[in-house]
Design a protein around this motif. Structure first.
Motif, PDB file in Angstrom:
ATOM      1  N   SER A 140       0.902  -4.509  15.712  1.00  0.00           N
ATOM      2  CA  SER A 140       1.799  -3.425  16.119  1.00  0.00           C
ATOM      3  C   SER A 140       3.032  -3.981  16.827  1.00  0.00           C
ATOM      4  O   SER A 140       2.994  -5.019  17.499  1.00  0.00           O
ATOM      5  CB  SER A 140       1.068  -2.452  17.038  1.00  0.00           C
ATOM      6  N   TYR A 141       4.127  -3.257  16.695  1.00  0.00           N
ATOM      7  CA  TYR A 141       5.390  -3.686  17.310  1.00  0.00           C
ATOM      8  C   TYR A 141       5.295  -3.665  18.828  1.00  0.00           C
ATOM      9  O   TYR A 141       5.806  -4.575  19.512  1.00  0.00           O
ATOM     10  CB  TYR A 141       6.519  -2.765  16.831  1.00  0.00           C
ATOM     11  N   PHE A 142       4.646  -2.654  19.389  1.00  0.00           N
ATOM     12  CA  PHE A 142       4.539  -2.565  20.842  1.00  0.00           C
ATOM     13  C   PHE A 142       3.777  -3.754  21.404  1.00  0.00           C
ATOM     14  O   PHE A 142       4.181  -4.331  22.423  1.00  0.00           O
ATOM     15  CB  PHE A 142       3.837  -1.259  21.239  1.00  0.00           C
ATOM     16  N   TYR A 143       2.692  -4.136  20.762  1.00  0.00           N
ATOM     17  CA  TYR A 143       1.903  -5.244  21.286  1.00  0.00           C
ATOM     18  C   TYR A 143       2.682  -6.553  21.223  1.00  0.00           C
ATOM     19  O   TYR A 143       2.678  -7.350  22.166  1.00  0.00           O
ATOM     20  CB  TYR A 143       0.593  -5.370  20.507  1.00  0.00           C
ATOM     21  N   MET A 144       3.372  -6.796  20.120  1.00  0.00           N
ATOM     22  CA  MET A 144       4.113  -8.050  19.979  1.00  0.00           C
ATOM     23  C   MET A 144       5.298  -8.111  20.934  1.00  0.00           C
ATOM     24  O   MET A 144       5.661  -9.187  21.411  1.00  0.00           O
ATOM     25  CB  MET A 144       4.585  -8.211  18.533  1.00  0.00           C
ATOM     26  N   GLU A 145       5.912  -6.967  21.228  1.00  0.00           N
ATOM     27  CA  GLU A 145       7.095  -6.972  22.075  1.00  0.00           C
ATOM     28  C   GLU A 145       6.761  -6.879  23.556  1.00  0.00           C
ATOM     29  O   GLU A 145       7.370  -7.572  24.389  1.00  0.00           O
ATOM     30  CB  GLU A 145       8.017  -5.810  21.691  1.00  0.00           C
ATOM     31  N   GLN A 146       5.790  -6.016  23.918  1.00  0.00           N
ATOM     32  CA  GLN A 146       5.564  -5.700  25.323  1.00  0.00           C
ATOM     33  C   GLN A 146       4.350  -6.392  25.933  1.00  0.00           C
ATOM     34  O   GLN A 146       4.215  -6.399  27.155  1.00  0.00           O
ATOM     35  CB  GLN A 146       5.384  -4.178  25.479  1.00  0.00           C
ATOM     36  N   CYS A 147       3.466  -6.937  25.137  1.00  0.00           N
ATOM     37  CA  CYS A 147       2.229  -7.504  25.671  1.00  0.00           C
ATOM     38  C   CYS A 147       2.164  -9.022  25.586  1.00  0.00           C
ATOM     39  O   CYS A 147       1.121  -9.607  25.881  1.00  0.00           O
ATOM     40  CB  CYS A 147       1.022  -6.905  24.935  1.00  0.00           C
ATOM     41  N   PHE A 148       3.251  -9.654  25.194  1.00  0.00           N
ATOM     42  CA  PHE A 148       3.240 -11.115  25.094  1.00  0.00           C
ATOM     43  C   PHE A 148       3.530 -11.734  26.462  1.00  0.00           C
ATOM     44  O   PHE A 148       4.528 -11.412  27.106  1.00  0.00           O
ATOM     45  CB  PHE A 148       4.273 -11.597  24.078  1.00  0.00           C
ATOM     46  N   GLY A 149       2.661 -12.628  26.905  1.00  0.00           N
ATOM     47  CA  GLY A 149       2.909 -13.373  28.130  1.00  0.00           C
ATOM     48  C   GLY A 149       2.808 -12.574  29.407  1.00  0.00           C
ATOM     49  O   GLY A 149       3.309 -13.020  30.441  1.00  0.00           O
ATOM     50  N   VAL A 150       2.185 -11.399  29.395  1.00  0.00           N
ATOM     51  CA  VAL A 150       2.093 -10.587  30.611  1.00  0.00           C
ATOM     52  C   VAL A 150       0.848 -11.001  31.411  1.00  0.00           C
ATOM     53  O   VAL A 150      -0.111 -11.563  30.868  1.00  0.00           O
ATOM     54  CB  VAL A 150       2.035  -9.090  30.281  1.00  0.00           C
ATOM     55  N   ASN A 151       0.873 -10.704  32.700  1.00  0.00           N
ATOM     56  CA  ASN A 151      -0.270 -10.948  33.563  1.00  0.00           C
ATOM     57  C   ASN A 151      -0.747  -9.629  34.166  1.00  0.00           C
ATOM     58  O   ASN A 151      -0.263  -8.556  33.791  1.00  0.00           O
ATOM     59  CB  ASN A 151       0.081 -11.965  34.652  1.00  0.00           C
ATOM     60  N   GLU A 152      -1.674  -9.706  35.118  1.00  0.00           N
ATOM     61  CA  GLU A 152      -2.244  -8.489  35.691  1.00  0.00           C
ATOM     62  C   GLU A 152      -1.185  -7.643  36.406  1.00  0.00           C
ATOM     63  O   GLU A 152      -1.240  -6.408  36.375  1.00  0.00           O
ATOM     64  CB  GLU A 152      -3.374  -8.830  36.657  1.00  0.00           C
ATOM     65  N   ALA A 153      -0.218  -8.291  37.048  1.00  0.00           N
ATOM     66  CA  ALA A 153       0.836  -7.538  37.735  1.00  0.00           C
ATOM     67  C   ALA A 153       1.787  -6.878  36.742  1.00  0.00           C
ATOM     68  O   ALA A 153       2.265  -5.758  36.978  1.00  0.00           O
ATOM     69  CB  ALA A 153       1.613  -8.467  38.672  1.00  0.00           C
ATOM     70  N   ASP A 154       2.060  -7.553  35.624  1.00  0.00           N
ATOM     71  CA  ASP A 154       2.950  -6.971  34.623  1.00  0.00           C
ATOM     72  C   ASP A 154       2.340  -5.739  33.970  1.00  0.00           C
ATOM     73  O   ASP A 154       3.079  -4.863  33.483  1.00  0.00           O
ATOM     74  CB  ASP A 154       3.279  -8.007  33.540  1.00  0.00           C
ATOM     75  N   ILE A 155       1.012  -5.672  33.938  1.00  0.00           N
ATOM     76  CA  ILE A 155       0.351  -4.511  33.340  1.00  0.00           C
ATOM     77  C   ILE A 155       0.775  -3.227  34.040  1.00  0.00           C
ATOM     78  O   ILE A 155       0.981  -2.184  33.415  1.00  0.00           O
ATOM     79  CB  ILE A 155      -1.183  -4.682  33.400  1.00  0.00           C
ATOM     80  N   VAL A 156       0.943  -3.296  35.362  1.00  0.00           N
ATOM     81  CA  VAL A 156       1.355  -2.107  36.120  1.00  0.00           C
ATOM     82  C   VAL A 156       2.708  -1.612  35.633  1.00  0.00           C
ATOM     83  O   VAL A 156       2.906  -0.415  35.390  1.00  0.00           O
ATOM     84  CB  VAL A 156       1.384  -2.423  37.626  1.00  0.00           C
ATOM     85  N   LEU A 197      -2.651  -1.948  25.677  1.00  0.00           N
ATOM     86  CA  LEU A 197      -2.785  -2.535  27.008  1.00  0.00           C
ATOM     87  C   LEU A 197      -4.248  -2.726  27.388  1.00  0.00           C
ATOM     88  O   LEU A 197      -4.583  -3.669  28.114  1.00  0.00           O
ATOM     89  CB  LEU A 197      -2.067  -1.644  28.028  1.00  0.00           C
ATOM     90  N   ALA A 198      -5.119  -1.853  26.896  1.00  0.00           N
ATOM     91  CA  ALA A 198      -6.552  -2.059  27.130  1.00  0.00           C
ATOM     92  C   ALA A 198      -7.028  -3.339  26.438  1.00  0.00           C
ATOM     93  O   ALA A 198      -7.829  -4.106  27.002  1.00  0.00           O
ATOM     94  CB  ALA A 198      -7.340  -0.851  26.622  1.00  0.00           C
ATOM     95  N   PHE A 199      -6.527  -3.591  25.238  1.00  0.00           N
ATOM     96  CA  PHE A 199      -6.881  -4.821  24.540  1.00  0.00           C
ATOM     97  C   PHE A 199      -6.334  -6.045  25.276  1.00  0.00           C
ATOM     98  O   PHE A 199      -6.978  -7.096  25.332  1.00  0.00           O
ATOM     99  CB  PHE A 199      -6.346  -4.775  23.110  1.00  0.00           C
ATOM    100  N   LYS A 200      -5.138  -5.912  25.859  1.00  0.00           N
ATOM    101  CA  LYS A 200      -4.571  -7.016  26.632  1.00  0.00           C
ATOM    102  C   LYS A 200      -5.409  -7.287  27.870  1.00  0.00           C
ATOM    103  O   LYS A 200      -5.593  -8.454  28.269  1.00  0.00           O
ATOM    104  CB  LYS A 200      -3.128  -6.689  27.030  1.00  0.00           C
TER     105      LYS A 200
END
Length: 263
Positions: A46-62, A88-91
């Motif tokens: 998915s586009y959202f996962y590739m763009e928004q979930c790459f390289g994030v940590n627990e703080a970025d999830i917020v 985000l649940a998968f991340k």
């Protein structure tokens, strides 16, 4: 720098190369295989996962939840597109946050953080053992804030407490099959959990109070209305015949007076 210090751009490595050597979740499940294979593949593509979930940590999830999540759900539309909530649940399954981080997610107040709380509750249901699931989710059965739920049929309204109840009682939530969890009464019989006390009080006492109130209202309403019926039901045949004779005599007197007044 060692190979482990790099963040892999190919998210399929998490899906395909964990195997039995993966760090298991506290409930003993492999986090890479908690979601179905078809759902995992849709998420990583998915586009959202590739763009928004790459390289994030627990703080970025917020930040990602506050900026991009406005409804809960698994997949939506006819093409079964994964929602940002599910991505985000998968991340989180990759990040494997500790209980301390999850408590921070749950402690965030305010209307804009309610979807962060829903995400943390969903992740706890996926990865924690039964005792922790009950003890960590049940306090939020008192959270009556509104949530939007998006699915294949469209968007609908729900509430945080309803979502928590679904996590505790249903087998599938947000396009994800939940692991089979023992019922609460079984854990109480095994003395794993203490009996839960509802904020409303003991359910048996509440039912008894309702029955007493209904019985008192029915008794007051029926007392005056049925008095004449009860008296006529238990009078003797002699009393009934005397009353009939008196009624006939009174009718004859009225008839004779009417005749005497006529010219």
């Amino acid at each position: 720098m060692g190979k482990s210090e790099f963040h892999q751009a190919d998210e399929r490595r998490f899906v395909d190369q964990r195997g039995s050597s993966a760090t298991l979740a506290p409930n003993g499940l492999n986090p890479a295989t908690i979601m179905e294979k078809a759902v995992r593949e849709r998420i990583v593509d998915s586009y959202f996962y590739m763009e928004q979930c790459f390289g994030v940590n627990e703080a970025d999830i917020v930040d990602r939840v506050v900026e991009h999540v406005s409804f809960i759900g698994g997949v939506s539309g006819t093409v079964q597109k994964p929602t940002p909530f599910l991505c985000l649940a998968f991340k989180l399954l990759q990040l494997a946050p500790s209980d301390a981080v999850l408590r921070e997610y749950l402690a965030f107040g305010g209307e804009k953080f309610k979807y962060l709380r829903a995400l943390a509750l969903f992740y706890i249901r996926l990865t924690r053992p039964a005792k922790e699931v009950y003890t960590m989710l049940e306090p939020y059965l008192e959270d009556g804030r509104k949530l939007r739920r998006k699915g294949r049929a469209g968007t609908s309204l729900t509430f945080v407490d309803v979502f928590v109840d679904d996590l505790l009682t249903k087998d599938r939530v947000c396009a994800t099959s939940l692991w089979k969890m023992p019922k609460r009464d079984v854990l109480e019989d095994l003395e794993v959990l203490e009996p839960r006390v509802s904020p409303l009080g003991d359910i048996e006492d509440l039912l008894e109070e309702d029955e007493e109130e209904e019985g008192g209202q029915n008794g007051e309403g029926a007392g005056d209305g049925n008095a004449s019926e009860r008296s006529s039901r238990f009078e003797s045949p002699m009393e009934a015949s005397d009353r009939d004779v008196m009624d006939v005599d009174s009718d004859e007197r009225r008839l004779s007076k009417t005749r005497s007044r006529s010219p």
